[in-house]
Structures are given as structure tokens and as C-alpha cells.
Design an enzyme around this catalytic site. Structure first.
Site, PDB file in Angstrom:
ATOM      1  N   HIS A  99       0.877  -1.179   0.000  1.00 15.79           N
ATOM      2  CA  HIS A  99       0.000   0.000   0.000  1.00 15.79           C
ATOM      3  C   HIS A  99       0.911   1.224   0.000  1.00 15.79           C
ATOM      4  O   HIS A  99       2.015   1.174   0.557  1.00 15.79           O
ATOM      5  CB  HIS A  99      -0.816   0.138   1.286  1.00 15.79           C
ATOM      6  N   ASP A 102       2.463   1.997   3.335  1.00 16.79           N
ATOM      7  CA  ASP A 102       3.444   1.041   3.871  1.00 16.79           C
ATOM      8  C   ASP A 102       4.860   1.473   3.537  1.00 16.79           C
ATOM      9  O   ASP A 102       5.779   1.234   4.310  1.00 16.79           O
ATOM     10  CB  ASP A 102       3.278  -0.367   3.251  1.00 16.79           C
TER      11      ASP A 102
HETATM   12  C1  XLS Z   1      -7.651  -6.547   5.010  1.00 19.90           C
HETATM   13  C2  XLS Z   1      -7.211  -6.835   3.648  1.00 19.90           C
HETATM   14  C3  XLS Z   1      -6.031  -5.987   3.179  1.00 19.90           C
HETATM   15  C4  XLS Z   1      -5.943  -6.024   1.685  1.00 19.90           C
HETATM   16  C5  XLS Z   1      -5.122  -4.942   1.104  1.00 19.90           C
HETATM   17  O1  XLS Z   1      -8.377  -7.327   5.619  1.00 19.90           O
HETATM   18  O2  XLS Z   1      -6.928  -8.181   3.544  1.00 19.90           O
HETATM   19  O3  XLS Z   1      -4.857  -6.420   3.786  1.00 19.90           O
HETATM   20  O4  XLS Z   1      -5.447  -7.239   1.235  1.00 19.90           O
HETATM   21  O5  XLS Z   1      -5.647  -3.699   1.336  1.00 19.90           O
END
Ligand code: XLS
Ligand code: NI
Ligand code: NI
Length: 435
Positions: A99, A102
Site C-alpha cells: 500500500h 506502507d
Molecule cells: C484486510 C485486507 C487488506 C488487503 C489490502 O483485511 O486483507 O490487507 O489485502 O488492502
């Protein structure tokens, strides 16, 4: 080189008899399975957020991990990128996912945040030129900042929608420039807490508008990767709009977008929706919507998304069965949307989690390939539905008979169907023979 992983060396395949906890026992990337290298089947990816941004917090306590990049702004982000790419090499895994927040700290304005993401994006691009790690997918975090507490695309305030659009434009373009093969939209806080303050129909239109804008921009910049929606039924909101694969498909069809988007299916999310993982894969595959996977598992007692590493080869065998049946995941892969537990403090714990996860996937893949090669499942399935290929069954499906025709046929031919065993236990034992 940083000294974060000091003393640890690249994880290698040593075979099932190895007792080295830092070796793969089943994941052997070059081994041929069903005509393809194991790595090319699984296309494993490491999630930047869980391994490098997460701090070990839970609802009752904050940070337990101690990482040298915490609270250090852009300098910390650069160190984090160095450590992340060292980790990808240590595990010898071909992909990662991220993301925007991150990889770089948020600034005071969207412009500043996006600049930070671009600056670290440059560093990542240079690392990717010299290394072997590629980008499976990028995404925008539209859920952590308090501005998104009532949703991003579905927010009652159009300025929040606009802010989110500005973030997605930036990450989508960066994903494209880094050669990303997919772009993911998980519906962060697109949902509601109470219907007392929510207009469901309006929010649905907003969500469709947002998605349409993303699809249009992807085309405009020449992004040829897949756009993926990641279903989840609840958490963080009480009710998430992208509940499960079938719900997402209904939404896409309503707005004429079902040809543009596929699904990224997460094991723990399927479970929260009251389904099994293989159910979501099978439904998606039958709709032509199976794009990619977020591999993990939930604690079955807790009722929320615990994002633990997969450790059930039997479950993964059924997953790979449906994946192999549709000819693979194409541009998708298996992203480890999984994190070590908050007491797992050491850098080596990050390795153990991924090693176990990859070995589990490898066993699942081999089990599924063996199931298919054996042919008994396919044979029994064909036999079970054989009636639909000829005579009465074929005529019904082809629409040649009316309800009255069918009723008359039952009487004239004295049709009196005899039940046949579904043989579930036999089939379950057969799976266990291959896993
Ligand atoms: C949250 C989601 C997140 C997505 C990416 O529950 O799994 O981690 O994979 O935004
Ligand atoms: Ni996920
Ligand atoms: Ni999740």
C-alpha cells in the site's frame, strides 16, 4: 546491506527429511508440477504491510516489535525498503505487494504524501532493476487515516471521495511504472456501522463511480494488469459492501463492470463470510472472476481476520484443484496477507512464517496436481452429471421442453428416479490419499 537479518542466509530447498528450520522442505521453486515450475504456479508474494509496517498491536495493547525504522520518517522508510528487499532475497520469493502508506510516511497534504510515495517508489524501482523481485500488486490505503472513518468512495462527504481518488491515481501510476501485474481495491471502510445514518443506494452509486474512474484511468495510462476487488464481509465496518464473490459480481453486473474486474480472494475473508476458501474460489472461477489469492488463515475461535500464515495442506489442495482446473491464476498469484504473532519478535520469526506458508502451498499444489492426474475425481463428477449430456437432460437444458412437455414425459415414460450415493466419505478419503 543492513544488519537487520544478520547471521541469516538465503533459504534453500532441502527436501522433506531436512530438520533445518530455515530451509524449505516442500517448496522447491524449479520443480516441475503439472508441466510448470512450482514458482510459476504459486507466484508467491510478500506483503510489505504485515512484514515491515505492522507493529504487533492488538485492541488491548500497542507496539511489541522493535524495528529500527519506526518513527523515523523518510529516513526510516529508506531503511525499511533496504530491509524489505533483503528479505525478498532471503526467502527467494519473486513478488511483493504494497500500500502507499506502507512504503512512505503520510505528509500534511495529499501532495506531500504522494511525493513521499514517489520518492521511495524511485528507490524501489532501482532495487527492482538489479534484483529479481517483481510487483504482484499495488494498492492504496484508504482506511487507516481518520479522514476515511466513514469510508472513502462511499463517504457522505465528496471531498473524501476526491482525496481518495488523488491517492489511487498516484499508486495506480506507480504500480504501472513498477511493472505491477495487478491493482487491488480492498473495500477498507466501504460499508456501514449503522443504517440510521446511511443511504445504501447512494453509497453503491458512489462506489461504482469510483471504480469506473479507476478503470478509465488504468486504460488511459496503458496499464494492462488486472484490476481486482478483494471481498470481505465485515471488519473494519459492521457490514462491508464487498461481502463475498457473489455479492461483488452482482454489484459489478449492475453497473456493467463485470468484464473489467476480477477478484482477489482471501482465505480468512471467505471464512468470515460463512464460506470455505474453496467455495469462494469455485464460485469465482465459475464466473470467470478468479484473479488472485491472499493466502492466510484465521483463528477459528476468534471471529475476526487474524491473518495467520496458512498451515493446512488439505485446504490448499482443494484451492489448487480449482486453480489448476481453470488453467492457473494468470497474472495473479499468492500474496501472503499474513503476519507473525505479536510475541514473535525476532527477524527470524518473519522467515519461519513465510517458510511454513510456502511449504503448505507447495504441498497443496502437489496434492491437487496428483488428484487431477489420477483422474478419479473428474471421472466420478462426469458420471454424476452424465444424465444432462443426453436425451431428457440435454433437451431440458437446451430449452426444447416446456413445463407441460416435461410433466407429460414423466407420465408417458413412467419416470421414477432412483437416488444414488453422493459418496462424500469415499471422496474425502481420496483427497487425503494425495495430500
Ligand atoms: C484486510 C485486507 C487488506 C488487503 C489490502 O483485511 O486483507 O490487507 O489485502 O488492502
Ligand atoms: Ni487481503
Ligand atoms: Ni484481510
Amino acid at each position: 546491506m543492513t544488519d537487520f537479518f544478520k547471521g541469516l542466509s538465503q533459504v534453500k530447498y532441502e527436501g522433506p527429511d531436512s530438520t533445518n528450520p530455515l530451509a524449505y522442505r516442500h517448496y522447491n521453486k524449479d520443480e516441475m508440477v503439472a508441466g510448470k515450475r512450482m514458482e510459476d504456479h504459486i507466484r508467491p508474494a510478500i506483503a510489505y504491510w504485515h512484514s515491515f509496517a505492522a507493529e504487533g498491536g492488538d485492541p488491548f495493547g500497542g507496539r511489541t516489535f522493535d524495528r529500527p525504522w519506526y518513527d523515523k520518517g523518510m529516513e526510516g522508510a529508506r531503511l525499511k525498503a533496504d530491509v524489505a528487499f533483503e528479505f525478498f532475497d532471503l526467502l527467494d520469493v519473486p513478488f511483493f505487494c504494497f500500500h502507499d502508506v506502507d512504503i512512505a510516511p503520510e505528509g500534511a497534504t495529499l501532495a506531500e504524501s504522494n511525493r513521499n510515495v514517489r520518492e521511495i517508489g524511485e528507490i524501489i524501482a532501482r532495487k527492482m532493476e538489479t534484483g529479481r523481485t517483481k510487483l504482484l500488486w499495488g494498492t492504496a490505503n484508504l482506511f487507516s487515516n481518520r479522514r476515511f472513518m466513514a469510508g472513502a468512495a462511499t463517504n457522505p462527504d465528496p471531498e473524501v471521495f476526491a482525496y481518495a481518488a488523488g491517492q489511487v491515481k498516484n499508486v495506480l501510476e506507480l504500480t504501472h511504472e513498477l511493472g505491477g501485474e495487478n491493482y487491488v481495491l480492498w473495500g477498507g471502510r466501504e460499508g456501514y456501522e449503522t443504517l440510521l445514518n446511511t443511504r445504501i443506494g447512494q453509497e453503491s452509486d458512489q462506489m461504482a463511480r469510483f471504480l469506473t474512474l479507476v478503470i478509465e484511468h488504468a486504460k488511459k495510462i496503458g496499464f494492462t494488469g488486472q484490476i481486482l476487488i478483494e471481498p470481505k464481509p465485515q471488519e473494519p465496518t459492521k457490514h462491508q459492501y464487498d461481502y463475498d464473490v457473489a455479492t461483488v459480481y452482482g454489484f459489478l453486473q449492475r453497473y456493467g463492470l463485470e468484464k473489467e474486474v476480477k477478484c482477489n480472494i482471501e482465505v480468512g475473508h471467505a471464512f468470515l463470510a460463512g464460506h470455505s476458501f474453496e467455495h469462494e474460489l469455485a464460485v469465482a472461477s465459475s464466473l470467470g472472476m478468479l484473479g488472485s489469492v491472499d493466502a492466510n488463515r484465521n483463528d477459528l475461535q476468534s471471529g475476526w481476520d487474524t491473518d495467520q500464515f496458512p498451515n493446512n495442506p488439505g485446504e490448499m489442495a482443494l484451492a489448487f484443484y480449482f486453480i489448476l482446473k481453470q488453467g492457473g491464476l494468470g497474472k495473479g498469484g499468492f500474496n501472503f496477507d499474513a503476519k507473525v504473532r505479536r510475541q514473535s519478535l525476532d527477524p527470524a520469526d518473519l522467515l519461519h512464517g513465510h517458510i511454513g506458508g510456502l511449504d503448505t502451498l507447495a504441498r497443496g499444489l502437489k496434492g491437487a496436481a496428483a488428484m487431477i492426474a489420477d483422474g478419479e475425481f473428474d471421472r466420478l463428477l462426469a458420471e454424476r452429471y452424465a444424465g444432462w449430456d443426453t436425451g431428457l437432460g440435454r433437451d431440458i437444458l437446451a430449452g426444447k421442453l416446456s413445463l407441460a412437455d416435461i410433466a407429460a414425459r414423466v407420465e408417458s415414460d413412467a419416470i421414477n428416479p432412483q437416488p444414488r450415493s453422493g459418496r462424500q466419505e469415499y471422496l474425502e478419503n481420496l483427497v487425503n490419499r494425495f495430500v
